[in-house]
Design a protein around this motif. Structure first.
Motif, short mmCIF file in Angstrom:
data_model
loop_
_atom_site.label_atom_id
_atom_site.label_comp_id
_atom_site.label_asym_id
_atom_site.label_seq_id
_atom_site.Cartn_x
_atom_site.Cartn_y
_atom_site.Cartn_z
N CYS B 96 0.80 -1.23 0.00
CA CYS B 96 0.00 0.00 0.00
C CYS B 96 0.83 1.28 0.00
O CYS B 96 0.28 2.37 -0.11
CB CYS B 96 -0.96 0.02 1.18
N VAL B 154 -6.85 -9.13 1.21
CA VAL B 154 -7.25 -9.09 -0.20
C VAL B 154 -8.34 -10.14 -0.40
O VAL B 154 -8.19 -11.29 0.02
CB VAL B 154 -6.05 -9.40 -1.12
N GLU B 157 -11.70 -10.91 -5.48
CA GLU B 157 -11.72 -9.99 -6.62
C GLU B 157 -10.55 -9.02 -6.60
O GLU B 157 -10.44 -8.17 -7.49
CB GLU B 157 -13.03 -9.18 -6.63
N GLY B 158 -9.72 -9.13 -5.58
CA GLY B 158 -8.55 -8.25 -5.50
C GLY B 158 -8.76 -6.99 -4.68
O GLY B 158 -7.84 -6.18 -4.55
N ASN B 159 -9.96 -6.85 -4.09
CA ASN B 159 -10.21 -5.66 -3.27
C ASN B 159 -9.42 -5.74 -1.97
O ASN B 159 -9.34 -6.81 -1.35
CB ASN B 159 -11.71 -5.54 -2.95
N ILE B 160 -8.87 -4.61 -1.56
CA ILE B 160 -8.03 -4.61 -0.35
C ILE B 160 -8.70 -3.80 0.75
O ILE B 160 -9.52 -2.92 0.49
CB ILE B 160 -6.63 -4.02 -0.64
N LEU B 192 -4.40 3.36 4.11
CA LEU B 192 -5.81 2.94 4.08
C LEU B 192 -6.56 3.32 5.36
O LEU B 192 -7.75 3.05 5.49
CB LEU B 192 -5.92 1.42 3.87
#
Lengths: 188, 254
Positions: B96, B154, B157-160, B192
């Protein structure tokens, strides 16, 4: 290495499928500004690149946007292969195999000797499939691309594009058979 | 580890930046005292600073996107710079990066030096640059950092997302230098992290207050590596370090 002016479009075509196209970008006017994988991931809150993804610089500005993608998913965390990482990952006798790092360094230094290794960061691997798992894993998996699939981008500023069509033979990123990719550039 | 075994002990306020030279065979323990912490880390070979921590090579060589006990932080030259030899936390983020001034203002509001003097809100990018600049490095050397004490998950779908598991007061991690390593730290919030502007239900600013510190401790690892006699080695020092209570004399400012 090539220059792409603001507003121009670029398309990369995976002509025979299952290729990995290691790609990096610089601001053409100020190459200290460059593509940033982590800022790209952070801004879109997703680790995979596809249509709509803004490619973000280390100065948090949009370099290009992906406007079309028939593959569906591209990696930006696997980095570029190198003799050093091949040696760590596979075996000492892989040290003298060709690598994306060699391509990157040669293209950079031929373009302008103000460039050096320090200017490189984690790149994009178009057409490459690097799934991350919920338990923290990461692996290089069989490709999800196929013959004729492409990705298309529009530039938001004048950029330099640095491409290595990956020569990796130690893992499935190029299907153990690196094949040509087509690079198209035009005024939109 | 009793506190008098540490050669140095320092407290880094939240949002600040710091650097130290860690000689091969010495170890650094980071402790998140408040539990709200994030410690961004960059690492360079102190003897050849073009060799540096490489996120991508670290991840793919170990088939991981988290750092935890047993992982190493690889350089771009295929060599471990730091090894995680102790870890109470379990999942440190690598993907990140850090914050910049605009992100901090958008998340936490405007609180600059003019308004808040030394309580002003700092950001990771500027902190890293100010520290890199002290060592002859610059923007080209600001590569993706590791974020200790922040867990980023994660989905399929790859969303973090930043995990609530990140809140662990007293969490610590120990890093052993495998080369002479320049360690650059930023204690700015994780990128984040949601602040009051994003999470309006929050009663107070979640920007860690200056004075809620992180602690860094350097010590000699008891188990000398096979190749080195570390008895003659001394840690190299960053600026403004003081001798830890109980540490042997001679390890102060040099």
């Amino acid at each position: 290495m090539a220059r792409i002016n603001a507003g121009q479009r670029v398309r990369l075509v995976d002509t025979e499928g299952n290729e990995a196209v290691d790609t990096f970008f610089f601001n053409a006017e100020d190459p200290r500004e460059r593509y940033s994988a982590v800022d790209t991931v952070r801004r879109q809150r997703n680790v995979y690149l596809t249509t709509g993804t803004e490619l973000v610089s280390n100065e948090d500005r949009t370099l290009l946007t992906i406007v079309d993608d028939t593959c569906g998913r591209h990696d930006t965390l696997g980095g570029a292969c190198a003799s050093e990482s091949n040696t760590v990952r596979y075996a000492h006798d892989r040290k003298f195999m060709h690598s994306c790092r060699d391509n990157f360094l040669l293209a950079l230094l031929n373009w302008n000797e103000d460039f050096s290794k320090r200017d490189l960061g984690p790149n994009i691997n178009f057409f490459m499939n690097v799934p991350l798992s919920a338990d923290g894993g990461l692996r290089f998996a069989d490709g999800i691309s196929g013959p004729g699939k492409y990705v298309e981008l529009v530039a938001h500023m004048d950029v330099l594009i640095l491409i290595s069509n990956c020569p990796q033979l130690n893992n499935p990123c190029s299907g153990f058979n690196p094949t040509p990719v087509e690079f198209l550039l035009w005024d939109a | 580890m009793p506190s008098n075994a540490f050669l140095l002990e320092e407290r880094i306020p939240a949002g600040c930046h710091h650097a130290l030279l860690l000689k091969r065979g010495y170890a650094l323990r980071l402790t998140d005292l408040s539990g709200d912490g994030n410690v961004g880390l960059l690492a360079f070979n102190a003897d050849e600073r073009s060799e540096r921590y490489n996120m991508a090579d670290t991840l793919k060589a170990q088939h991981t996107h988290k750092l935890a006990l047993g992982n190493v932080l690889y350089s771009d030259m295929g060599r471990p710079l730091l090894s995680i030899m102790g870890d109470s936390f379990g999942w440190h983020d690598t993907i990140c990066g850090t914050t910049n001034a605009a992100m901090i203002e958008a998340t936490y509001g405007l609180n600059d030096f003019q308004l808040a003097r030394n309580g002003y809100y700092r950001n990771g990018r500027d902190g890293f640059l100010m520290e890199l600049g002290r060592w002859g490095l610059g923007r080209r050397d600001l590569v993706p950092n590791a974020n200790f004490f922040s867990t980023v998950t994660v989905d399929d779908e790859g969303n973090i997302g930043l995990s609530e598991a990140s809140y662990q007061p007293g969490a610590w991690v120990e890093l052993r230098a495998e080369l002479n390593v320049l360690v650059i730290l930023s204690t700015a919030p994780h990128p984040l992290r949601e602040g009051p502007a994003a999470a309006r239900t929050s009663e107070a600013s979640r920007m860690p207050k200056p004075g809620l510190p992180y602690r860094t401790e350097a010590r000699r690892h008891e188990h000398a590596t096979a190749t080195g006699n570390h008895s003659r080695r001394r840690p190299l020092h960053g600026p403004h370090q003081r001798r830890a209570a109980g540490a042997p004399r001679g390890y102060g400012r040099q």
